[in-house]
Design an enzyme around this catalytic site. Structure first.
Site, PDB file in Angstrom:
ATOM      1  N   GLU A  40      31.808 -33.511 -25.277  1.00 32.93           N
ATOM      2  CA  GLU A  40      32.510 -34.282 -24.360  1.00 32.93           C
ATOM      3  C   GLU A  40      32.396 -33.265 -22.748  1.00 32.93           C
ATOM      4  O   GLU A  40      32.722 -32.271 -22.769  1.00 32.93           O
ATOM      5  CB  GLU A  40      34.064 -34.048 -24.744  1.00 32.93           C
ATOM      6  CG  GLU A  40      35.156 -34.515 -23.655  1.00 32.93           C
ATOM      7  CD  GLU A  40      36.327 -34.430 -23.870  1.00 32.93           C
ATOM      8  OE1 GLU A  40      36.878 -34.605 -25.123  1.00 32.93           O
ATOM      9  OE2 GLU A  40      37.292 -34.343 -23.148  1.00 32.93           O
ATOM     10  N   ARG A  44      35.927 -32.047 -14.660  1.00 35.99           N
ATOM     11  CA  ARG A  44      36.852 -31.208 -14.073  1.00 35.99           C
ATOM     12  C   ARG A  44      35.865 -30.539 -13.137  1.00 35.99           C
ATOM     13  O   ARG A  44      36.674 -29.736 -12.152  1.00 35.99           O
ATOM     14  CB  ARG A  44      37.019 -30.291 -15.046  1.00 35.99           C
ATOM     15  CG  ARG A  44      38.250 -30.898 -16.061  1.00 35.99           C
ATOM     16  CD  ARG A  44      38.729 -29.665 -17.047  1.00 35.99           C
ATOM     17  NE  ARG A  44      38.891 -30.722 -18.245  1.00 35.99           N
ATOM     18  CZ  ARG A  44      39.460 -29.963 -19.289  1.00 35.99           C
ATOM     19  NH1 ARG A  44      39.429 -28.764 -19.448  1.00 35.99           N
ATOM     20  NH2 ARG A  44      39.851 -30.954 -20.385  1.00 35.99           N
ATOM     21  N   THR A  68      38.365 -35.951 -19.469  1.00 33.61           N
ATOM     22  CA  THR A  68      39.292 -35.900 -18.220  1.00 33.61           C
ATOM     23  C   THR A  68      38.826 -37.152 -17.139  1.00 33.61           C
ATOM     24  O   THR A  68      38.806 -36.804 -15.858  1.00 33.61           O
ATOM     25  CB  THR A  68      39.069 -34.419 -17.653  1.00 33.61           C
ATOM     26  OG1 THR A  68      38.853 -33.543 -18.487  1.00 33.61           O
ATOM     27  CG2 THR A  68      40.244 -34.156 -16.774  1.00 33.61           C
ATOM     28  N   LYS A 128      43.630 -39.777 -28.001  1.00 33.94           N
ATOM     29  CA  LYS A 128      43.681 -37.864 -27.983  1.00 33.94           C
ATOM     30  C   LYS A 128      45.005 -37.637 -27.989  1.00 33.94           C
ATOM     31  O   LYS A 128      45.779 -38.327 -27.373  1.00 33.94           O
ATOM     32  CB  LYS A 128      43.101 -37.637 -26.747  1.00 33.94           C
ATOM     33  CG  LYS A 128      42.802 -36.176 -26.401  1.00 33.94           C
ATOM     34  CD  LYS A 128      41.788 -36.139 -25.365  1.00 33.94           C
ATOM     35  CE  LYS A 128      41.581 -34.643 -25.000  1.00 33.94           C
ATOM     36  NZ  LYS A 128      40.125 -34.290 -24.480  1.00 33.94           N
TER      37      LYS A 128
HETATM   38  C1  3PG Z   1      40.941 -30.788 -23.546  1.00 36.44           C
HETATM   39  O1  3PG Z   1      40.911 -31.309 -22.486  1.00 36.44           O
HETATM   40  O2  3PG Z   1      40.820 -31.292 -24.614  1.00 36.44           O
HETATM   41  C2  3PG Z   1      41.412 -29.327 -23.347  1.00 36.44           C
HETATM   42  O3  3PG Z   1      41.372 -28.531 -22.586  1.00 36.44           O
HETATM   43  C3  3PG Z   1      40.901 -28.409 -24.814  1.00 36.44           C
HETATM   44  O4  3PG Z   1      41.999 -27.588 -24.897  1.00 36.44           O
HETATM   45  P1  3PG Z   1      41.456 -26.113 -25.524  1.00 36.44           P
HETATM   46  O5  3PG Z   1      40.950 -25.216 -24.185  1.00 36.44           O
HETATM   47  O6  3PG Z   1      42.598 -25.471 -25.704  1.00 36.44           O
HETATM   48  O7  3PG Z   1      40.497 -26.031 -26.491  1.00 36.44           O
END
Ligand code: 3PG
Length: 210
Positions: A40, A44, A68, A128
């Protein structure tokens, strides 16, 4: 692709933030070599679309999904770059409808029964669950499933999922995969420590065995 089959087979999805486009290919190679082929790549950073396109061209065995994805522009950029699916931390019906029109598999984020209900009514079959640990963790998903299991909905929890708790999530049949940033830590990516990332990926891949 069938998003549920592909993500379910991968089990653990590294959530990646690429600041430097030169890091994209070696990072993806390390993750695939470690046993995690579905990546993924989050929107960002400004090079996300370029990273997806580059990984698709240069890294054998990698499947890219865009993360995102918050805007129509990002959705279109992800599609043009060759992302196989898009994921978002929240539920925006307009983006889901646009993805449906484009034929782009889309997995929106939900954290409440109301959001889940709306996502299902737009045809989403994988959501999700974000931010998983803060929103109530495995117990919360099980409680949601009490009401929603019959719909066939599947979950991809992310946010606070780590080696210490990932098995608890994956033990729930409706949780087909988990995502997390722990597999590609910022420092290791910045340092180009691909051996460390490959090791983290293979440790994560070993955890996915149900
Ligand atoms: C996401 O977008 O899925 C999260 O930022 C992942 O979260 P984590 O940093 O706690 O793994």
């Amino acid at each position: 692709m069938d998003m549920i089959d592909t993500l379910g087979a991968a089990g653990i999805i590294p959530v990646i933030v690429i600041e430097d486009i030169e890091k994209a290919v070696p990072l993806a190679r390390a993750l695939v070599k470690g046993g995690l082929p579905v990546l993924e790549i989050t929107f960002r950073t400004s090079c996300a679309a370029e990273a997806i396109a580059k990984i698709n061209r240069e890294v054998e065995g990698a499947t890219t999904i865009a993360g995102t994805v918050l805007t129509l522009e990002q959705l279109c950029a992800a599609k043009a770059a060759g992302a196989q699916a898009c994921v978002a931390p929240g539920f925006d019906p307009e983006i889901v409808k646009a993805a449906n029109r484009l034929g782009m598999p889309f997995c929106p984020g939900v954290a409440t029964a109301s959001e889940l209900s709306q996502a299902l009514s737009l045809g989403c079959r994988l959501v999700k669950f974000f931010p998983a640990e803060s929103a109530g963790g495995v117990k919360y998903i099980k409680d949601l499933l009490g009401a929603f299991r019959w719909t066939g909905v599947k979950f991809m929890p992310t946010g606070g999922v780590k080696p210490a708790n990932v098995r608890d999530y994956l033990a729930v049949p409706e949780i087909i995969c988990c995502g997390g940033t722990w597999i590609a830590p910022k420092d290791a990516v910045a340092a180009g420590d691909w051996a460390a990332i490959e090791r983290l990926a293979s440790e994560a891949a070993a955890l996915k065995a149900r």
